[in-house]
Scaffold this motif. Structure first.
Motif, short mmCIF file in Angstrom:
data_model
loop_
_atom_site.label_atom_id
_atom_site.label_comp_id
_atom_site.label_asym_id
_atom_site.label_seq_id
_atom_site.Cartn_x
_atom_site.Cartn_y
_atom_site.Cartn_z
N ALA B 147 0.79 -1.23 0.15
CA ALA B 147 -0.17 0.11 -0.01
C ALA B 147 1.00 1.35 -0.10
O ALA B 147 1.95 1.33 0.46
CB ALA B 147 -0.76 -0.06 1.35
N ASN B 236 0.58 -6.05 11.71
CA ASN B 236 -0.24 -5.67 10.40
C ASN B 236 -1.04 -4.32 10.65
O ASN B 236 -0.89 -3.69 9.83
CB ASN B 236 -1.59 -6.73 10.57
CG ASN B 236 -1.22 -7.91 9.95
OD1 ASN B 236 -0.06 -8.25 9.42
ND2 ASN B 236 -1.81 -9.03 10.45
N THR B 239 1.36 -1.48 10.66
CA THR B 239 1.80 -0.89 9.38
C THR B 239 0.84 -0.06 8.71
O THR B 239 0.99 1.35 8.33
CB THR B 239 2.07 -2.00 8.66
OG1 THR B 239 2.94 -3.06 8.88
CG2 THR B 239 2.47 -1.50 7.04
N LEU B 240 -0.57 -0.31 8.94
CA LEU B 240 -1.56 0.44 8.31
C LEU B 240 -1.79 1.66 9.06
O LEU B 240 -2.10 2.94 8.62
CB LEU B 240 -2.90 -0.26 8.35
CG LEU B 240 -3.27 -1.61 7.55
CD1 LEU B 240 -4.26 -2.41 7.94
CD2 LEU B 240 -3.39 -0.92 6.02
N ASP B 241 -1.48 1.63 10.64
CA ASP B 241 -1.49 3.02 11.18
C ASP B 241 -0.56 4.04 11.20
O ASP B 241 -0.73 4.90 10.91
CB ASP B 241 -1.44 2.40 12.66
CG ASP B 241 -1.55 3.72 13.59
OD1 ASP B 241 -0.71 3.93 14.46
OD2 ASP B 241 -2.64 4.16 13.68
N ASN B 244 -1.30 5.46 7.74
CA ASN B 244 -2.39 6.45 8.11
C ASN B 244 -1.86 7.92 8.72
O ASN B 244 -2.21 8.99 8.33
CB ASN B 244 -3.44 5.98 8.97
CG ASN B 244 -4.37 6.89 9.43
OD1 ASN B 244 -4.90 7.87 8.92
ND2 ASN B 244 -5.10 6.85 10.55
N VAL B 253 0.52 -4.78 3.16
CA VAL B 253 -0.73 -4.81 4.06
C VAL B 253 -1.54 -6.15 3.38
O VAL B 253 -1.24 -6.38 2.26
CB VAL B 253 -1.75 -3.72 3.91
CG1 VAL B 253 -0.72 -2.41 4.45
CG2 VAL B 253 -1.89 -3.21 2.41
N PHE B 258 -6.92 -3.27 4.51
CA PHE B 258 -6.62 -1.98 3.75
C PHE B 258 -8.07 -1.38 3.28
O PHE B 258 -8.32 -0.29 3.84
CB PHE B 258 -6.02 -2.28 2.43
CG PHE B 258 -5.73 -1.07 1.44
CD1 PHE B 258 -6.52 -0.84 0.37
CD2 PHE B 258 -4.59 -0.28 1.78
CE1 PHE B 258 -6.25 0.29 -0.13
CE2 PHE B 258 -4.41 0.97 1.17
CZ PHE B 258 -5.26 1.28 -0.06
N TRP B 261 -10.16 -0.54 6.44
CA TRP B 261 -9.66 0.73 7.26
C TRP B 261 -10.14 1.72 6.41
O TRP B 261 -10.42 3.10 7.17
CB TRP B 261 -8.35 0.64 7.54
CG TRP B 261 -7.68 -0.14 8.60
CD1 TRP B 261 -8.03 -1.50 8.87
CD2 TRP B 261 -6.69 0.23 9.66
NE1 TRP B 261 -7.52 -1.78 10.09
CE2 TRP B 261 -6.73 -0.81 10.45
CE3 TRP B 261 -6.10 1.43 9.90
CZ2 TRP B 261 -5.86 -0.64 11.44
CZ3 TRP B 261 -5.31 1.41 10.87
CH2 TRP B 261 -5.20 0.32 11.90
N LEU B 267 -8.02 5.47 7.05
CA LEU B 267 -7.03 5.76 6.11
C LEU B 267 -7.29 6.61 5.10
O LEU B 267 -8.42 6.80 4.59
CB LEU B 267 -6.46 4.37 5.33
CG LEU B 267 -5.66 3.25 5.64
CD1 LEU B 267 -5.60 2.00 4.82
CD2 LEU B 267 -4.27 3.75 6.14
#
Lengths: 269, 378, 279
Positions: B147, B236, B239-241, B244, B253, B258, B261, B267
């Motif tokens: 991502a 997991n 990483t997304l956080d 963001n 991700v 993805f 979120w 995101l």
């Protein structure tokens, strides 16, 4: 005049900095609890609201039940820990025990060994005994973990009681037991309550042991907090954290009067 | 005073216990989105058609670690000889499913339920080389991809080799979670080994040869250098956080996480996905029923509901953005075109077919993980 | 006399029994597991593997806990010192009210607080940027070893300060007053007179803190990334991901040795003090 003012401003600034260091992280928690959408590069939440409060307290959620479970376990742990440590503390403070130093260290040990490996082995043992996933099992694990505070502080509390008063009671004809219940215990009560506070807080905070011994039946707030935090759900984690803080803060406001200086100075001796 | 405390504590703990009726314990090895799937959607759905049953959904954590925890519980209960076990339905990863099936911890239930016939993919019978036919039903299939935020970095490299060069010029813009805390990092590392070893085919199909890994020193050293220019995230969600919050610009991700979120406003809507060559792994998650589950019949009914075409369409695809567990053709008519297409916005079905890879067979999988710890992380 | 000894042992017995059953017994289990050789028998193979995989993490753990303990000591001495000898009433009471807060915050909550406070775009950095001290691109995420140290000190310093303040309050003020009258600065009083008198309490506080920091799982898990990380996380990972009891227990024994050394220091110190008192 300027020097005095500068002195005062300087001190005020220092206090403000200290306040930020202490209260800042907590204020951040509150901030996140009311944030609905918040992403880079905004310094404050993009939109505010109570949406996540609804999510946490929803009927299918486990927040309320976890709170009740957490508090019940903490109270039961206090009962078990005090039942064991009041006699032990008395013995360590008043009676001549062989290997006294070693015994004091023995109670320190559960906190010394990284509990993860211990708890996994304990979990295996509990399966055989049918204690895994029960509140009883979790209480036992919490009690062992908390015994260091319990035994050390009650021992200090008893040691702080003036021996003269006990001797006076004995001289007036009271038996050992009567002296204990009418003189020693009441005088040591504030310190004992202090150890109760620490045990309660340790149990509320306890996460690792519950995770291995309690899952899946026993669900406590720390477990909820952890999975929400790791899952990036900071709003839910923050709200759960605030809920967890309420018992601790209440305790702090009501019972800090019991943390007396002479008891504190005797801890570990 | 203490008597009162004991009494009230006992009273509260009694109140906290389920008030009669059956409890179905569902343990999920996955992130919060998977636990919430049972807690908020599947559980209530099941309770509606089964009065008096309470579904308790518990998460044991993401990644193989979560599955391992479930394995521990069942293995401990098996060796202690307990008559009924305390988990009824488990949602686990492939590696552990293979191990559990081999150690007879699972019930063979697939042929007992109607929906068992709806899945014909190889993943329903083969879990990283282990035979699990009859023991599992796929819950969903998932895929990893990179991502990235086009507002921070216009485009990213399209292959592992180019990515390795890119991070040198753009330090601390890429983040992944290593091999701890979630499978997205594990997938990235596996993809790295596939890309640079040339052994991808053998790692996926077998047979296992212990000597294969001897040739991997070069690519492991390269990964160690790669790590110097990246940020290691907690998992997991970590990483997304960080994506963001703008703390990293690119990261591996799970495609479903993805999209979920993004739908929840966690995101920025401008973010995109890219599946880099030669490919990145994906995996199914399995529904399984422990061999001595206390409520085996109910458990089977639960899995049947979860794998029914309606639930797969509404729950799996529409709400949670996974690829379906059962064969896609059975979903025709249950799902509108738009919802189906949404899954393929950034990654087309062809790309998925060409660059979506399974994880390697268990012995090679373990090699990758162990060598990472030995040669890259330490 | 001997009856009071048996009575004493009887009173201590239930507590000791619980510790034996739920701690000593699993501990023996785990040590046995750590020294078990995969081929049967006894050996150090697990320790060898632990070092092979986690030598960096072992050093990392020692480093973090040592620095955290030292900083805890410094901060708590400063706080307790000012509380005892401060001469501005509002500052003393402000400090007294503020410093206790972290004491009642569970570690897991502190970890969650710090995770959002210390991030690159967290409250700390945002405040620094808003006050003009930093540029937005200069902000740095503290979510690594520094964050762990900050969290530990934030949580433990108030605890040790509480112990110290209690100890200092129990001192006879006459000694301090005398020194002040002779012209000693407050700082000098603190270091040369008060500290030596409360040294035992300080030792207890620091040892407890050292030990607690080596047992916490939530903070390194939530605040820092996963590489490098502290031993508690490695043990948990070893057991969770692989069910590898032998190596996990080997790591556990290594961290146990770290605390055993500290406990030994305490015992020697307490024993020496007792001998000095008796002499």
């Amino acid at each position: 005049m300027t020097r005095v003012l500068a002195g005062t401003t300087g001190k005020a600034a220092l206090l403000a900095l200290f306040a930020f260091a202490i209260i800042g992280p907590l204020a951040n928690l509150v901030l996140w609890s009311f944030a609905e959408r918040w992403y880079f590069p905004f310094k404050l939440p993009v939109s505010w609201g109570l949406r996540y409060w609804e999510v946490v307290f929803r009927p299918t959620g486990v927040a309320m039940q976890s709170l009740v479970t957490s508090i019940s376990i903490a109270l039961l742990t206090v009962v078990v820990a005090l039942a064991l440590s009041i006699p032990a503390g008395y013995a360590l403070a008043r009676l001549r025990l062989p290997w006294r130093g070693a015994i004091m260290i023995a109670f320190l040990l559960p906190q010394a060994f990284p509990s993860v490996a211990i708890y996994v082995n304990v979990a295996r043992i509990f399966y055989g005994l049918g204690l895994a996933g029960t509140i009883g099992g979790v209480v036992l694990v919490h009690a062992v973990h908390a015994l260091v505070y319990s035994v050390w502080i009650t021992s200090a509390a008893f040691a702080a009681v003036d021996r003269e008063l006990e001797l006076a009671a004995r001289n007036l004809g009271a038996s050992v037991l009567r002296t204990l219940f009418t003189v020693t215990l009441p005088l040591a009560a504030p310190g004992i309550l202090a150890s109760a506070i620490f045990v309660f807080l340790e149990s509320l905070d306890e996460f690792t042991g519950t995770f291995f011994v309690g899952v899946p039946t026993v669900s406590t707030l720390p477990l909820l907090l952890y999975s929400a935090g790791m899952g990036g759900n900071y709003q839910i984690a923050s709200i759960t954290a605030l809920i967890l803080l309420v018992p601790s803060i209440l305790f702090m406001l009501f019972v800090e009067r019991f943390l007396r200086a002479d008891v504190l100075s005797r801890i570990g001796r | 005073m203490y008597t009162r405390i004991i009494m009230s504590a006992l009273a509260t703990s009694l109140l906290a216990a389920p008030a009669g009726g059956q409890t179905l314990n569902v343990a999920t090895a996955g992130d919060q989105n998977m636990v919430d799937y049972v807690r908020d959607y599947l559980g209530p759905l099941f309770e509606k058609t089964h009065r008096g049953v309470r579904v308790v959904s518990v998460g044991t954590g993401p990644g193989d670690a979560g599955s391992q925890k479930i394995y521990e519980k069942l293995a401990a209960q098996k060796s202690a000889g307990t008559t009924t076990w305390d988990l009824d339905v488990i949602v686990i990863h492939q590696k552990i499913a293979g191990q559990m099936a081999a150690e007879q911890l699972l019930a063979k239930y697939k042929d007992d339920i109607d929906t068992g016939k709806l899945v014909s993919r190889e993943t329903a019978a083969n879990a990283l080389g282990a035979d699990v036919s009859g023991y599992v039903m796929p819950m969903f299939h998932s895929q990893t991809a990179l991502a990235y935020n086009p507002d921070i970095t216009k485009d990213i490299p399209g292959s592992y080799a180019d990515l390795a060069e890119w991070v040198k010029k753009n330090p601390r813009k890429f983040g992944y979670n290593g091999i701890k805390g979630g499978m997205s990092g594990v997938a990235f590392v596996t993809g790295w080994v596939y890309a640079f070893s040339g052994n991808a085919e053998q790692m996926i199909k077998g047979p296992y040869e212990a000597a294969t890994k001897a040739a991997w020193d070069g690519l492991l050293g390269k990964l160690k250098d790669f790590n110097k220019n990246v940020i290691i995230t907690p998992g997991n969600a970590g990483t997304l956080d960080m994506l963001n919050r703008g703390e990293i610009a690119v990261g591996p991700v799970w495609v479903d996480m993805f999209y979920t979120w993004m739908a929840e406003g966690k995101l920025p809507p401008s973010m995109k996905l890219k599946l880099i060559t030669p490919g990145m792994p994906g995996q199914p998650m399995y529904y399984a029923v422990p061999a001595k589950a206390a409520n085996a019949r109910l458990a089977e009914a639960f899995v049947a509901l979860a794998t029914s075409p309606e639930v797969q369409a509404e729950g799996i695809i529409k709400r949670f953005n996974w690829y379906p567990g059962i064969d896609a053709k059975y979903l025709e008519g249950k799902l509108d075109r738009a919802a189906w297409d949404k899954l393929f916005t950034d990654i087309s079905p062809d790309e998925l077919a060409g660059k979506g890879q399974p994880f390697p067979i268990t012995p090679y999988f373990n090699d990758v993980l162990e060598l990472y710890e030995k040669k890259v992380a330490n | 006399m001997s009856e009071s000894r048996t009575a004493g042992l009887l009173l201590v017995a239930p507590a000791l029994l619980l510790v034996s059953a739920l701690f000593a017994y699993p501990l023996v289990f785990s040590v046995a597991s750590a020294v078990s050789d995969p081929a049967g028998g006894v050996g150090l193979a697990n320790f060898a593997k632990a070092f092979q995989l986690y030598s960096g993490d072992i050093l990392y753990t020692v480093f973090i806990v040592a620095i955290s303990t030292a900083l805890t000591g410094l901060v708590s001495i400063a706080i307790a010192g000012y509380l005892t000898m401060g001469e501005t009433p509002w500052l003393v009471s402000g400090l007294a009210w503020l410093y206790r807060w972290p004491l009642f915050i569970p570690f897991i909550v502190a970890a969650q607080c710090m995770r959002t406070f210390l991030a690159k775009n967290g409250m700390l950095n945002n405040t620094l940027v808003m006050s003009g001290l930093f540029d937005p691109d200069q902000t740095v995420s503290l979510l690594d070893w520094r964050g762990i140290i900050v969290t530990f000190v934030w949580k433990q310093a108030p605890f040790v300060a509480l112990l110290l303040a209690g100890g200092m309050a129990a001192l006879d003020r006459a000694t301090i007053e005398a020194a002040r009258n002779l012209g000693a600065s407050r700082l000098r009083c603190l270091i040369e007179i008060v500290l030596p008198l409360v040294a035992p309490t300080l030792m207890v506080g620091l040892i407890l803190s050292f030990v607690i920091m080596l047992s916490v799982l939530s903070v390194p898990l939530m605040v820092a990334g996963s590489q490098p990380t502290m031993l508690t996380v490695d043990i948990s990972f070893r057991i969770n991901a692989y069910g590898d009891y032998p190596v996990a227990n080997a790591l556990g024994v290594i961290s146990y040795l770290m605390t055993a050394i500290t406990a030994w220091i305490y015992l020697r110190y307490a024993l020496r003090e007792r001998q000095e008192k008796a002499a």
